[in-house]
Each structure stands twice: as C-alpha cells, then as structure tokens.
Enzyme design. Structure first.
Site, PDB file in Angstrom:
ATOM      1  N   SER A 261      20.738   8.122   6.506  1.00 57.50           N
ATOM      2  CA  SER A 261      21.759   8.187   7.544  1.00 57.50           C
ATOM      3  C   SER A 261      21.514   7.064   8.540  1.00 57.50           C
ATOM      4  O   SER A 261      20.537   6.320   8.424  1.00 57.50           O
ATOM      5  CB  SER A 261      21.706   9.537   8.253  1.00 57.50           C
ATOM      6  N   LYS A 262      22.426   6.991   9.511  1.00 59.79           N
ATOM      7  CA  LYS A 262      22.388   5.895  10.499  1.00 59.79           C
ATOM      8  C   LYS A 262      21.022   5.750  11.152  1.00 59.79           C
ATOM      9  O   LYS A 262      20.543   4.650  11.358  1.00 59.79           O
ATOM     10  CB  LYS A 262      23.429   6.163  11.583  1.00 59.79           C
ATOM     11  N   ARG A 263      20.423   6.889  11.455  1.00 64.35           N
ATOM     12  CA  ARG A 263      19.182   6.806  12.235  1.00 64.35           C
ATOM     13  C   ARG A 263      18.055   6.121  11.453  1.00 64.35           C
ATOM     14  O   ARG A 263      17.066   5.683  12.029  1.00 64.35           O
ATOM     15  CB  ARG A 263      18.771   8.178  12.741  1.00 64.35           C
ATOM     16  N   HIS A 264      18.195   6.028  10.126  1.00 66.81           N
ATOM     17  CA  HIS A 264      17.163   5.345   9.340  1.00 66.81           C
ATOM     18  C   HIS A 264      17.319   3.829   9.392  1.00 66.81           C
ATOM     19  O   HIS A 264      16.452   3.112   8.908  1.00 66.81           O
ATOM     20  CB  HIS A 264      17.237   5.777   7.870  1.00 66.81           C
ATOM     21  N   GLY A 265      18.440   3.351   9.922  1.00 65.71           N
ATOM     22  CA  GLY A 265      18.649   1.898   9.954  1.00 65.71           C
ATOM     23  C   GLY A 265      19.875   1.520   9.145  1.00 65.71           C
ATOM     24  O   GLY A 265      20.691   2.370   8.807  1.00 65.71           O
TER      25      GLY A 265
END
Ligand code: GLU
Length: 486
Positions: A261-265
């Site tokens: 997801s977004k939070r992983h980059g």
C-alpha cells in the site's frame, strides 16, 4: 502450438509495479517459447478508464522495454463481439434470458438477511432455528434463476439480462501452475450475468471472449483474479473453447508482509524511473520478486528469457525489499555500457547544471570510473559534481587546512610542472606527481590533499591523475590559479 500471452490492465491509474511484474512474466514466457505477447486495455469501465491512464501504462511498459508484439487491443471496441457470443450461447441453450430484476434480487437478499437475524433471536427451539438458518442460506446462496428452466417472461416486453446456466457438474476445477488443482462446488456460483439489462456485456464475459479471440494460450496474472477463473472456465466450456493454462501469481507485499500500500512507498512503475532506478534493474528486481531459478539473483532480460518457466513462480507472496532493489540497481549501473548510462544519466545531470558540451565530454571520459560511486542515477549525478563544480567557494574544513602554507607552496610548484608537462595522460600526470614527491622527498599524502582541495574543494572524487585528464589542462590550471591568486 504458438504460445500467446497477454497483459490486460484496466486503465484506471498508473502502471502498478505488480502490473509491471505481470507484464514482465507474460513477456518473458512468450519470448522463451518464441510466442507472442499481447496487450489488451480493459477499458470497459467507462467511468474509471481514462486515456491518460492508458498512456501511463504504455509509458511504464516502454520504459521497461516490455513491448507487445501487436498493437494494443481495446476491450471497449469489441462490445459487439461480446454480445454476439452471449447470443450464440442463448441459441445453444447454455445461456438464457432472465427476467429477474435487480429489485427482486435485492429483496431476496434482504429477506435472507432478515431470516438470518431471526435465526439469532432468543427462545427458539433448535429445529426452528435450524429451519430459519436453512431458509436464510437458500436466500443468500448464489442465484439460480427460475428462467433457466424455461419459465415464461412476466410480460411480453419485460427487460432481461442474459445469464449463463451455472454448470450442472458438482464441481468446477481450475488447474493452475501456481495454485495447483483447485475445485469448488458449482453451487457456489451464480447463473452468471453475461449481458446486463441495458445490453452491455459484463467484464467476466468480455475477458473470456477476448482471450479466446486473441488466441491466448497462457494467462499469467495476479492471484486476486483466481476466484474469477472459476466463473470464466464455465464460459469457455459453454462455448466449447479450449481453456487456457492459468498461473495466478501471489501479489507483492510490503516489507512488513502486509499487502502493498501507499505507506510502503512508491507503487507506480514510473516513480521508480523518477527515483533513478535503471529499467534493467527494475526488471531484474521484479523478476526475482515472485520467481526463482536455482540461486541466481540477477538476470539480464536475455538470460531470463532463456530460462523463464511457470514452475519457477513462487507460491508465497514476495516482500518488497528496497535494500535489495538498491543493490540490484548498483549492479546494473556498474555493468551498464557507458553510452547507455550517459543517456539515462543526462536528465539527472540537467537537474544539477547546464549540460554543456564541455560537461558532456568530461562525463563521457569519467563515467567508466565514476559509475562505481552511486547506487541510483541521482546519487551518480551527485558523484559527478566535481566535473563541473570546483566547489572553490565552499571548501570543507579538510580542504581549507590542506591549502595553508606548505600546501600552497606545493600547489604553486605543481602548477609549473603540470603546465610544462608535454603529455596530458593518466600515466604522464601520475609521473608528474610522483617525480615531484621524489624530488622534494615528500609523500603523496602531503602533495595530494592541496591539489585535491584545489580541484574539487574537498568534494569526493576518484584518483587525481584521472580527475585531471577528465577536466583537461586548462580547467586544472584555472582551478589551481583560483587558490594561488586568492
Ligand atoms: N483488467 C484486470 C486488472 O487490471 C486483469 C484481468 C485479467 O488479467 O484477466 O486487474
């Protein structure tokens, strides 16, 4: 048999790295078998599909060099064919007109939920509870239309959908190169809608018709589509078409094991380009993220195309690992041909300085050595900075110290011998430095620092003799003069 694979993205956003990996697997499998790799843009969701997204997918694929062997097929352009197939199935008896409306289906579902609630009430006998549960289950079960067996329409111009008769066999089986052989009960599947009441084909129908018409022999895609395969296989069967081979690949997960997801980059392929990764590194990294071949870690695309097989696809989801991606990128930067590397590097250099002919000439000369000094293109561009920036106004502490007293004397003496040197090659310049040291019984540790300070202001740079050849005589003397005349 010619092997035909395809990548079938929906143009609703960027090219996700998971999609890029799917495209890569399909392209490699086709290449391995001298088959064809096709691209189908699944743009039937008119509300969400955009031309910009299609372009972004094409750009992402082009960057990675994943080029389809034929012009892309747009699913939306094939609607008439999808309708034709649905009508052929009605003709053949494997599909039928269903007059049940959405409202009726909604009511059925609500009635089911109401029964389920009732079954939870206090004070029911075991039998009453069981019977309510059974009623609820029947109402919430996949839909079997009364019209499948020829019930007459409610009125002559009632609107209808076209549904596929769910298979009569007890089970539906999918043989998959990754998931193995998996069967589900046919009762878990609706009489599937093929054409909606407005006459438009459903996604499930379109995918099968297109894959069949495109001659697709192998479907490699994310395992988020595995459940769909059980709905697609009966359509092939109803039409008497060959069922392609399937390989449903586990999705990419973040470093923590959670779904990406977004939070992983970054998830967009082109963001990796913009961060300075090489396309060949991205391919090599994505390849190993879900596929393996012995213990080889890094593949060129030619190497991969020679050995890629579906049996090497991993069953467990792979985790994104940015350290590994950086290592792979560093490997490809070191391995890159300098002309190619320069081409990739130029946009990064242009962010730092004017890309004049002089700068370009210096880059060409230096790159073979300097490419050891960065793991990404921006790092590499930064490592080249001394080629255009003497950093003379911004000396670091060590450089300032090196340019005091003795340092300046050595610099001044060196300037004379450098100016007189007939030849401006690495060997000749190395000789100038060594002879100077020998003549004055000095070590390179005493002579090198002031010269380095003058040439790069303390910026990290490779050995002095090659640095001087890349800069050229005029520039070297000018950089020295700046400190002598200051
Ligand atoms: N269009 C689907 C997606 O983007 C892929 C469908 C398929 O590969 O069968 O997820």
């Amino acid at each position: 048999m010619t092997i035909v694979t395809r990548f079938a993205p929906s143009p609703t956003g960027m090219l996700h790295i998971g999609g890029a990996r799917t495209a890569l697997f399909n392209a490699l499998f086709a290449k391995r078998h001298k088959g064809k790799f096709l691209l189908r843009i699944e743009d039937t969701d008119k509300a969400r599909s955009t031309p910009e997204a299609t372009q972004a997918i094409l750009d992402g694929m082009a960057w990675l060099g994943l080029i389809s062997d034929e012009a892309p097929i747009f699913q939306s352009a094939r609607e008439a064919r999808h309708v034709e197939v649905a009508l052929a199935m009605v003709e053949a008896g494997s599909a039928f007109r269903c007059y049940t409306t959405m409202e009726e289906l909604q009511k059925r579902r609500e009635a089911g939920e109401a029964k389920r609630k009732e079954a939870k009430a206090d004070g029911l006998s075991d039998e009453a509870r069981a019977s309510l549960r059974a009623e609820a289950d029947a109402l919430l079960a996949p839909y079997r239309s009364p019209y499948r067996d020829g019930a007459p329409p409610p009125n002559p111009d009632a609107p209808y959908t076209i549904r596929l008769r769910a298979p009569d066999a007890d089970t539906i089986t999918v043989r998959d190169h990754v998931q193995g052989e998996v069967s589900i009960k046919s009762s878990e599947i609706d009489d599937l809608i093929l054409l909606r009441a407005d006459g438009s084909p459903t996604y499930m129908l379109a995918v099968v018709v297109d894959d069949h018409d495109m001659g697709v022999t192998h479907i490699v895609r994310g395992d988020d589509h595995f459940r769909n395969a059980f709905r697609q296989v009966p359509i092939y069967q109803a039409m008497g078409w060959n069922i392609p081979e399937f390989a449903h690949v586990p999705l990419i997960h973040g470093p923590d094991g959670a779904k990406l997801s977004k939070r992983h980059g970054a998830q967009s392929t082109l963001e990796y380009r913009d961060m300075g990764y090489l396309p060949e590194a991205m391919n090599a990294y994505l390849l190993r993220l879900g596929w393996s071949h012995g213990d080889q870690e890094i593949f060129t695309m030619d190497e991969a195309a020679a050995v890629f097989d579906l049996s090497g696809l991993n069953k467990a989801p792979a985790r994104l690992d940015f350290d590994k991606l950086n290592d792979v990128n560093a490997h490809f930067i070191r391995a890159a041909d300098e002309t190619h590397l320069l081409h990739l590097l130029k946009p990064e250099i242009a962010k730092l300085t004017d890309l004049t002919d002089t700068v370009e000439t210096r880059l060409k000369a230096a790159l073979r050595t300097v490419k050891e000094r960065g793991n990404t293109l921006p790092e590499l561009a930064e490592a080249c900075r001394f080629l255009w920036d003497s950093n003379s106004d911004n000396l670091n502490k060590k450089a300032r110290k090196a340019l005091r007293e003795d340092g300046l004397t050595h610099l001044s003496n060196l300037r004379i011998t450098l100016d007189q040197s007939e030849s401006w090659t690495i060997d000749a310049l190395q000789d100038v430095l060594e002879s100077y040291c020998a003549a004055h019984t000095l070590s390179m540790g005493q002579v090198g620092p002031p010269l380095r300070a003058a040439l790069t202001g303390g910026l990290p740079a490779p050995d002095l003799a090659p640095v001087m050849t890349w800069l050229g005589r005029e520039e070297v003397l000018a950089r020295i003069d700046k400190h002598l005349l200051a």
